[in-house]
Design an enzyme around this catalytic site. Structure first.
Site: not given
Ligand code: PGA
Length: 250
Positions: A12, A167, A97, A95, A173, A213, A10
């Site tokens: 991003k 996730e 985010e 996701h 991150g 991560s 991904n």
């Protein structure tokens, strides 16, 4: 059991068109020694470039998002048919985010899931708990409700188009990874939940990716767990060497 190993990158909101071309060119020179299916998800404006450049390659291209409506007055948005039109077969939905910064909730995601499937898109469906949920022992409940609310209305046939990506938000991150045991524990729980709501075959056939991560140093141990079928990779997907070290960790 016919589930696949999958490693998806991904990207991003990273990489210009030139950077996209350069990274893809590096990726196509890497040797794949594992049986994992490889997917990259560049930003939407570079999807066409990526698909064109990867024609004839086994590396597939996914979109990071799409709108739930067919078309119309949704300034700034991209539809499922637009994705299909440039050769996209897979879309990432849900996701964390998107959930956190763009207020996507389970109800909206259920609509996006339906639209994607009606266009024949395969879905990488992301979900996972936040740190407070885990601290309060609510992580299993949160994950179960995210799944039930957004994808458990599907028929078992439609599950052949679903890839799950667990996730934990606290691991994305942050450099903080769920331990391989924590990942396995949750993946086994997810598979059991799918099995109870559908059947054992559906549960055994769905690929469940871990994300948060993942890097070359920890991929092998995470992927060695029986219910971890691959990874959704953020930061480490932006370097060809790291990404392929993860792909080849199977
Ligand atoms: P990360 O991102 O690998 O940088 O933690 C994973 C993701 O957001 O899919």
């Amino acid at each position: 059991m016919s589930r696949k190993h999958i490693v998806a990158g991904n990207w991003k909101m990273n990489n210009t068109q030139a950077e996209t071309t350069a990274l893809i060119s590096d990726l196509t020179q890497k040797e794949k020694t594992s049986n994992a299916e490889v997917i990259i998800a560049p930003t939407s404006i570079n999807l066409y470039t990526a698909v064109s450049q990867l024609e004839g390659s086994s590396i597939q291209v996914a979109a990071q998002n799409m709108h739930q409506a067919e078309n119309g007055a949704y300034t700034g948005e991209i539809s499922a048919s637009m994705l299909k039109d440039v050769g996209i077969q897979t879309v990432i939905l849900g996701h964390s985010e998107r959930r956190a910064y763009f207020y996507e909730n389970d109800t909206l995601l259920a609509q996006k899931v339906n639209t994607a499937l009606s266009h024949g898109l395969r879905i990488i469906f992301c979900f996972g708990e936040e740190l407070d949920d885990r601290k309060n022992g609510k992580h299993f409940d949160i994950v179960e409700s995210q799944l039930k609310n957004a994808i458990f209305h599907l028929t078992s046939d439609q599950w052949s188009q679903i890839i799950l990506a667990y996730e934990p938000v606290w691991a994305i991150g942050t450099g903080e990874t769920a331990s391989p045991e924590q990942a396995q524990e949750m993946h086994a729980f997810i598979r059991k939940t799918v099995s109870e709501s559908y059947d054992v075959t559906t549960a055994n056939n769905v690929s469940i990716l871990y994300g948060g991560s993942v890097k070359p140093a920890n991929a092998k141990e995470i992927f060695s767990k029986p219910d971890v079928d691959g990874g959704l990779i953020g930061g480490a997907a932006l370097k060809a060497d790291d990404f392929f070290a993860i792909v080849n960790a199977f």
